[in-house]
Scaffold this motif. Sequence first.
Motif, PDB file in Angstrom:
ATOM      1  N   GLY A 113       6.948   1.409  23.792  1.00 26.08           N
ATOM      2  CA  GLY A 113       7.931   0.867  24.737  1.00 26.08           C
ATOM      3  C   GLY A 113       8.620   1.952  25.522  1.00 26.08           C
ATOM      4  N   PRO A 114       9.403   1.611  26.503  1.00 24.83           N
ATOM      5  CA  PRO A 114      10.098   2.588  27.339  1.00 24.83           C
ATOM      6  C   PRO A 114      11.187   3.306  26.536  1.00 24.83           C
ATOM      7  N   VAL A 115      11.430   4.483  26.914  1.00 25.22           N
ATOM      8  CA  VAL A 115      12.415   5.288  26.197  1.00 25.22           C
ATOM      9  C   VAL A 115      13.682   5.351  27.037  1.00 25.22           C
ATOM     10  N   GLY A 116      14.849   5.162  26.429  1.00 28.76           N
ATOM     11  CA  GLY A 116      16.114   5.115  27.169  1.00 28.76           C
ATOM     12  C   GLY A 116      16.653   6.476  27.561  1.00 28.76           C
ATOM     13  N   ILE A 117      17.850   6.492  28.170  1.00 34.15           N
ATOM     14  CA  ILE A 117      18.474   7.741  28.640  1.00 34.15           C
ATOM     15  C   ILE A 117      18.779   8.653  27.463  1.00 34.15           C
ATOM     16  N   ALA A 118      19.240   8.025  26.377  1.00 32.70           N
ATOM     17  CA  ALA A 118      19.562   8.794  25.183  1.00 32.70           C
ATOM     18  C   ALA A 118      18.329   9.528  24.669  1.00 32.70           C
ATOM     19  N   ASP A 119      17.192   8.845  24.771  1.00 32.05           N
ATOM     20  CA  ASP A 119      15.926   9.447  24.308  1.00 32.05           C
ATOM     21  C   ASP A 119      15.606  10.686  25.133  1.00 32.05           C
ATOM     22  N   LYS A 120      15.866  10.616  26.442  1.00 26.79           N
ATOM     23  CA  LYS A 120      15.553  11.735  27.343  1.00 26.79           C
ATOM     24  C   LYS A 120      16.393  12.970  26.975  1.00 26.79           C
ATOM     25  N   GLN A 121      17.634  12.691  26.600  1.00 21.56           N
ATOM     26  CA  GLN A 121      18.529  13.791  26.225  1.00 21.56           C
ATOM     27  C   GLN A 121      18.021  14.484  24.954  1.00 21.56           C
ATOM     28  N   ILE A 122      17.554  13.663  24.043  1.00 24.32           N
ATOM     29  CA  ILE A 122      17.033  14.218  22.772  1.00 24.32           C
ATOM     30  C   ILE A 122      15.779  15.057  23.039  1.00 24.32           C
ATOM     31  N   ALA A 123      14.967  14.504  23.938  1.00 26.24           N
ATOM     32  CA  ALA A 123      13.725  15.211  24.282  1.00 26.24           C
ATOM     33  C   ALA A 123      14.027  16.581  24.870  1.00 26.24           C
ATOM     34  N   ALA A 124      15.121  16.599  25.555  1.00 28.89           N
ATOM     35  CA  ALA A 124      15.523  17.859  26.179  1.00 28.89           C
ATOM     36  C   ALA A 124      15.821  18.934  25.135  1.00 28.89           C
ATOM     37  N   GLU A 125      16.092  18.539  23.945  1.00 30.97           N
ATOM     38  CA  GLU A 125      16.379  19.498  22.881  1.00 30.97           C
ATOM     39  C   GLU A 125      15.090  20.041  22.237  1.00 30.97           C
ATOM     40  N   LYS A 126      13.983  19.763  22.892  1.00 33.71           N
ATOM     41  CA  LYS A 126      12.655  20.291  22.476  1.00 33.71           C
ATOM     42  C   LYS A 126      12.300  19.888  21.039  1.00 33.71           C
ATOM     43  N   MET A 127      12.439  18.649  20.755  1.00 33.07           N
ATOM     44  CA  MET A 127      12.021  18.145  19.446  1.00 33.07           C
ATOM     45  C   MET A 127      10.633  17.583  19.581  1.00 33.07           C
ATOM     46  N   THR A 128      10.012  17.319  18.468  1.00 29.17           N
ATOM     47  CA  THR A 128       8.673  16.714  18.526  1.00 29.17           C
ATOM     48  C   THR A 128       8.838  15.280  19.024  1.00 29.17           C
ATOM     49  N   CYS A 129       7.798  14.773  19.620  1.00 29.54           N
ATOM     50  CA  CYS A 129       7.857  13.411  20.201  1.00 29.54           C
ATOM     51  C   CYS A 129       8.175  12.378  19.126  1.00 29.54           C
ATOM     52  N   ALA A 130       7.549  12.547  17.964  1.00 32.60           N
ATOM     53  CA  ALA A 130       7.764  11.585  16.874  1.00 32.60           C
ATOM     54  C   ALA A 130       9.234  11.579  16.432  1.00 32.60           C
ATOM     55  N   GLU A 131       9.786  12.813  16.378  1.00 32.90           N
ATOM     56  CA  GLU A 131      11.190  12.938  15.964  1.00 32.90           C
ATOM     57  C   GLU A 131      12.124  12.249  16.957  1.00 32.90           C
ATOM     58  N   VAL A 132      11.793  12.472  18.219  1.00 32.00           N
ATOM     59  CA  VAL A 132      12.613  11.863  19.278  1.00 32.00           C
ATOM     60  C   VAL A 132      12.613  10.343  19.144  1.00 32.00           C
ATOM     61  N   LEU A 133      11.407   9.797  18.909  1.00 29.70           N
ATOM     62  CA  LEU A 133      11.294   8.323  18.795  1.00 29.70           C
ATOM     63  C   LEU A 133      12.052   7.788  17.577  1.00 29.70           C
ATOM     64  N   ARG A 134      11.965   8.511  16.532  1.00 33.93           N
ATOM     65  CA  ARG A 134      12.648   8.069  15.310  1.00 33.93           C
ATOM     66  C   ARG A 134      14.170   8.066  15.496  1.00 33.93           C
ATOM     67  N   ARG A 135      14.682   9.146  16.089  1.00 31.85           N
ATOM     68  CA  ARG A 135      16.128   9.221  16.304  1.00 31.85           C
ATOM     69  C   ARG A 135      16.597   8.124  17.271  1.00 31.85           C
ATOM     70  N   SER A 136      15.747   7.929  18.255  1.00 31.70           N
ATOM     71  CA  SER A 136      16.084   6.876  19.235  1.00 31.70           C
ATOM     72  C   SER A 136      16.150   5.496  18.553  1.00 31.70           C
ATOM     73  N   ALA A 137      15.153   5.290  17.673  1.00 32.82           N
ATOM     74  CA  ALA A 137      15.124   4.003  16.953  1.00 32.82           C
ATOM     75  C   ALA A 137      16.351   3.863  16.052  1.00 32.82           C
ATOM     76  N   ASP A 138      16.724   4.991  15.406  1.00 35.58           N
ATOM     77  CA  ASP A 138      17.914   4.971  14.542  1.00 35.58           C
ATOM     78  C   ASP A 138      19.150   4.557  15.342  1.00 35.58           C
ATOM     79  N   ARG A 139      19.259   5.135  16.547  1.00 29.09           N
ATOM     80  CA  ARG A 139      20.432   4.817  17.385  1.00 29.09           C
ATOM     81  C   ARG A 139      20.443   3.342  17.816  1.00 29.09           C
ATOM     82  N   HIS A 140      19.246   2.884  18.173  1.00 24.88           N
ATOM     83  CA  HIS A 140      19.166   1.458  18.578  1.00 24.88           C
ATOM     84  C   HIS A 140      19.616   0.542  17.446  1.00 24.88           C
ATOM     85  N   LEU A 141      19.187   0.902  16.258  1.00 24.42           N
ATOM     86  CA  LEU A 141      19.486   0.040  15.106  1.00 24.42           C
ATOM     87  C   LEU A 141      20.948   0.181  14.671  1.00 24.42           C
ATOM     88  N   LEU A 142      21.406   1.381  14.537  1.00 28.52           N
ATOM     89  CA  LEU A 142      22.734   1.588  13.945  1.00 28.52           C
ATOM     90  C   LEU A 142      23.874   1.461  14.962  1.00 28.52           C
TER      91      LEU A 142
END
Lengths: 178, 188
Positions: A95-124
Motif C-alpha cells: 500500500g501507499p506510504v504516508g508522510i510519516a513513512d517518508k520521514q523515517i525513510a529519510a533516516e536511512k533505515m532498511t525498507c522493512a524497518e520503515v514499514l514496520r515502524r509505520s505500521a506500528d504508528r498506524h496501529l498505536l
Amino acid sequence: MSGPDDSRDELVDSLLGADGRPCGNGRLRGAVFAQTIGVIRFRRRLKKCALAGSLLGCYLAGMMTMGLWRPTSGGRPQPSTEHVAANLEPSPLPGPVGIADKQIAAEKMTCAEVLRRSADRHLLDSGDVKRAVRNYKTFLELSSAEQRAISPTQDNWLLMALKDARSKEMKHDRIEQN
Amino acid sequence: MDPEDRVQREEVLRRAVLAGDERAWQPWYHETFDDLYAYVLWRSGGRRDRADEIVQETWLTAIRHVRRFDPRKGSFRDWLRGIVANVLRHDLRQHHRRLKREQAAEKCIAVESEYKDRERQERIAVTLGAIPERQEAVLRAKYLDGLSVAEIAAAWKESPKSIESLLSRARQAFREYYDKEADHVRTR
C-alpha cells in the motif's frame, strides 16, 4: 254565529294557550349552568392534559433518539478479531506510504524497518488497523527469517498474529510442494 | 339578526365553547334559557316538575354534543328544540311504563282533581309528541310564541291562507290525538 268546531277550537285554545311566557326559575337556571360549565372545564382540562402528554412524548422520543445515537458517534472503535482476520489475506501490492513513512525513510533505515515502524504508528497512534495490517504484510514479505520470528517482547498483538499466520502459510506451501 | 351574521356568530361561539371558553358559553346559555324553558313547559302540558327535568337533560346533552351543532343547518335555538323533542320522546316512553306501575297506588292516594290535572297535562304532552312536526310547529308559533296568522305566514314565507289551513288541520289533529289518548287512559 258559532258552530261546534268553534267550541272545539276553544278547547284547543284553552289547552294549548300559554299564560304569558313563563321564565324558568333562577335556581334551576343556576344549577344547570353550573353543570354545563363543569363539562366545559372538564373538556378544557382534558385538552391541556393531551397537550402536555404529547409534549412529554416528544421529549421522551428525543431522549431515546439521543441515547441510541450517542454510542455510534463517540469513542474510537476497538479493533475486533474478525476485522483482523479479514485483513490477514495477502494484498496484491504494498500500500501507499504516508508522510510519516517518508520521514523515517529519510533516516536511512532498511525498507522493512520503515514499514514496520509505520505500521506500528498506524496501529498505536491513529488506531487504523487496516493500514497497519497492510504495512505489516509488506514488512513480512521484505523481512528476513529472523525478523519474521515471533518475539513476544518486541511485537504487538497484531504483528504476532500476522507472523503466526504467515509461518503457517509457508509451512502449508512447503508441504504442498513436497 | 341577519342570517349570515347569525351563522357567523354561532360558529364563533361554538368554536370558543369547544376550546373551553366559559365566557362564550355564558351569554349563549342565558339568552336561550327562557325561550327553551317556555317551549319545554308547553310541550310538557304545563307540568313544571317534568319541564325542569327535561330542560336539565337537554342542556347537558347540548353541551356534550355541541361539536355536532352546525349553524348553517339551523339556529342554536332550533337545534336545542330538536334535542328537546328527542328527550321528550324518550321520557314519555319511560313515563308510561312508570305510570302503569304506580297506577294502583296513585288511585288510592291522589286527590281526584289533582289526578285529573295530571292526566290532562299528560295527554297534552303525548298529543304534542304524536302529531306531525309541521303541525306541532304551527301550533307552537300560534300558542307558545303568540304569533298571528299573518306573522307566521311572513316568517315562514307562505301565504296567510295556507297557514290558516295548516293551523286548522293541526287543531283537528290535536283534538283527534287528544281524544284518542283520553280513551287510552280510560282503558288503562
